[in-house]
Motif scaffolding. Structure first.
Motif, PDB file in Angstrom:
ATOM      1  N   THR A 148       7.944 -10.522   1.437  1.00  0.00           N
ATOM      2  CA  THR A 148       7.953  -9.218   2.097  1.00  0.00           C
ATOM      3  C   THR A 148       9.377  -8.677   2.165  1.00  0.00           C
ATOM      4  O   THR A 148       9.608  -7.492   1.896  1.00  0.00           O
ATOM      5  CB  THR A 148       7.353  -9.310   3.513  1.00  0.00           C
ATOM      6  N   LEU A 149      10.327  -9.544   2.484  1.00  0.00           N
ATOM      7  CA  LEU A 149      11.718  -9.098   2.550  1.00  0.00           C
ATOM      8  C   LEU A 149      12.207  -8.680   1.160  1.00  0.00           C
ATOM      9  O   LEU A 149      12.921  -7.678   1.039  1.00  0.00           O
ATOM     10  CB  LEU A 149      12.603 -10.192   3.143  1.00  0.00           C
ATOM     11  N   ASP A 150      11.809  -9.404   0.123  1.00  0.00           N
ATOM     12  CA  ASP A 150      12.160  -9.010  -1.249  1.00  0.00           C
ATOM     13  C   ASP A 150      11.588  -7.633  -1.578  1.00  0.00           C
ATOM     14  O   ASP A 150      12.244  -6.818  -2.234  1.00  0.00           O
ATOM     15  CB  ASP A 150      11.651 -10.029  -2.268  1.00  0.00           C
ATOM     16  N   GLN A 151      10.361  -7.360  -1.128  1.00  0.00           N
ATOM     17  CA  GLN A 151       9.750  -6.049  -1.346  1.00  0.00           C
ATOM     18  C   GLN A 151      10.541  -4.960  -0.609  1.00  0.00           C
ATOM     19  O   GLN A 151      10.739  -3.864  -1.142  1.00  0.00           O
ATOM     20  CB  GLN A 151       8.296  -6.039  -0.869  1.00  0.00           C
ATOM     21  N   ILE A 152      10.969  -5.276   0.589  1.00  0.00           N
ATOM     22  CA  ILE A 152      11.766  -4.327   1.374  1.00  0.00           C
ATOM     23  C   ILE A 152      13.075  -4.021   0.662  1.00  0.00           C
ATOM     24  O   ILE A 152      13.476  -2.860   0.540  1.00  0.00           O
ATOM     25  CB  ILE A 152      12.003  -4.858   2.803  1.00  0.00           C
TER      26      ILE A 152
END
Length: 116
Positions: free
Chosen positions: A95-99
């Motif tokens: 999720t952080l990578d997507q952000i």
């Protein structure tokens, strides 16, 4: 090819530009500066497994992103905030990578909108 409509509520974004007039560039620059500082802090909170800090940072990033009508980034931040609230930190690296990826797109778009 992705369009701005994949990342923004364009009608709201254009209204923001109209309302802010000469202060629009300042608003965008402050958003970018704050966001550039916030991303490493999110990573640190996740690495430290600090759910409360992660929730707080994600909440703040969500609000700032919502203010500029970046709807996809806002939703990703909402997911991170909820995970922090629920203290469910497993698997949040994705999720952080997507952000991070979404923020890169948003930042590039916003910079293209500056009149400087």
């Amino acid at each position: 090819m992705e369009s701005a409509a994949d990342h923004f509520d364009l009608e709201s974004f254009e209204m923001l530009k109209d309302v802010m007039e000469d202060e629009f560039d300042d608003l965008i620059q402050v958003y970018i500066e704050d966001s550039d500082r916030r991303l490493p802090q999110l990573q640190q909170a996740l690495t430290a497994a600090d759910a409360a800090e992660l929730r707080e940072l994600a909440h703040s990033f969500k609000g700032a992103s919502s203010n500029i009508s970046a709807v996809t980034l806002t939703e990703l931040c909402r997911q991170l905030e909820q995970a922090g609230r629920d203290e469910q930190l497993d698997g949040l690296e994705q999720t952080l990578d997507q952000i991070v990826g979404e923020y890169r797109w948003v930042k590039n778009f916003l910079q293209s909108q500056l009149s400087l």
